[in-house]
Design an enzyme around this catalytic site. Structure first.
Site, short mmCIF file in Angstrom:
data_model
loop_
_atom_site.label_atom_id
_atom_site.label_comp_id
_atom_site.label_asym_id
_atom_site.label_seq_id
_atom_site.Cartn_x
_atom_site.Cartn_y
_atom_site.Cartn_z
N GLY A 46 0.84 -1.19 0.00
CA GLY A 46 0.00 0.00 0.00
C GLY A 46 0.88 1.24 0.00
N CYS A 58 6.39 0.09 7.35
CA CYS A 58 5.93 1.24 6.56
C CYS A 58 7.06 1.65 5.63
CB CYS A 58 5.57 2.38 7.52
SG CYS A 58 5.05 3.88 6.68
N LEU A 59 6.73 1.92 4.37
CA LEU A 59 7.75 2.32 3.40
C LEU A 59 8.44 3.62 3.81
CD1 LEU A 59 5.95 1.43 0.03
CD2 LEU A 59 7.71 0.11 1.22
N HIS A 98 -2.20 7.53 7.03
CA HIS A 98 -1.23 8.43 6.37
C HIS A 98 -1.91 9.71 5.89
CE1 HIS A 98 2.65 6.48 6.22
NE2 HIS A 98 2.15 5.35 5.76
N GLN A 104 2.88 10.06 1.13
CA GLN A 104 4.23 9.49 1.15
C GLN A 104 5.06 9.87 -0.07
OE1 GLN A 104 2.56 5.39 2.09
NE2 GLN A 104 4.51 5.30 3.17
N HIS A 146 -4.02 1.41 7.64
CA HIS A 146 -2.68 2.01 7.69
C HIS A 146 -2.58 3.19 6.71
CE1 HIS A 146 1.91 1.39 7.79
NE2 HIS A 146 1.73 2.25 6.80
N GLU A 147 -3.06 2.97 5.48
CA GLU A 147 -2.95 4.02 4.45
C GLU A 147 -3.85 5.21 4.76
OE1 GLU A 147 -0.44 3.68 2.67
OE2 GLU A 147 -0.15 1.55 3.04
ZN LIG Z 1 3.05 3.53 5.80
#
Ligand SMILES: [Zn+2]
Length: 205
Positions: free
Chosen positions: A86, A129-130, A175, A91, A171-172
């Site tokens: 995701g 998380c990226l 963000h 991000q 999660h997304e």
């Molecule tokens: Zn993340």
């Protein structure tokens, strides 16, 4: 959200093959090196912890234009290259309420997403998380969610999700509200995560 659990194991497993197989082995190593390079390039385009944009609330999308389509296509490519499941627009430094995620073998794009219902109780599981490098921590999420929004053309969408994809969209969505997993984990895990994140922060200055 990241999904890098399998990486190291796959690589180790490759080395278990018999020794007669050198040609193929070199080929595998080269493919693996290439994949890692692609992942690094993708990650360099993802905002990392310490970047103030990750703490900002994204705005509702009002224009369903060519630019929105380009943004969502780029986000899907980045999510794949970075081995993620995701990715939120925040991000990549774009404060618009858009995220992409992987669900049942399909790439999904959702614009102006809302959780219209949650159920099935909650479950604690590890998340990465990226934007947080290799740091992982336990996060409590609803097991079942209904996610509603529109696609890049403005057509209504609705997803009934359970388990991992339900976790990913929560999660997304966080963000898009400037929230990260370190805000959701238990105090002990947060302390451990911060100890890993602080040196990264110093290096990026
Ligand atoms: Zn993340």
């Amino acid at each position: 959200m990241s999904d890098d659990d399998h990486d190291e194991h796959d690589h180790e497993h490759d080395h278990g093959h018999d020794e007669h197989d050198h040609g193929e082995h070199d080929h595998d190593d080269q493919a693996e090196a290439e994949r890692r390079a692609i992942r690094q390039i993708a990650l360099s385009q993802v905002r990392q912890y310490g970047d103030p944009v990750l703490r900002m609330r994204a705005n509702e999308v009002e224009a369903f234009d060519e630019e929105l389509t380009r943004l969502s296509d780029r986000m899907i490519a980045l999510m794949h290259d970075a081995d993620g499941v995701g990715l939120a627009a925040t991000q990549v430094g774009i404060l618009r309420r858009v995220f992409v995620f992987h669900d049942a073998g399909e790439d999904r794009i959702i614009v102006n997403p809302v959780l219209s219902s949650t159920g099935g109780g909650t479950e604690v599981d590890e998340e990465g998380c990226l934007s947080l490098g290799p740091v992982r921590m336990p996060v409590e999420r609803s097991v079942e969610v209904t996610l509603e929004g529109v696609d890049a053309q403005g057509t209504s969408l609705r997803f009934d999700l359970e388990g991992l994809p339900a976790r990913v969209v929560q999660h997304e969505l966080d963000h898009l509200d400037g929230k990260l997993i370190i805000d959701r984990t238990d105090p002990e895990s947060r302390r451990e995560a911060m100890a890993q994140l602080r040196p990264r922060l110093a290096l990026s200055r």
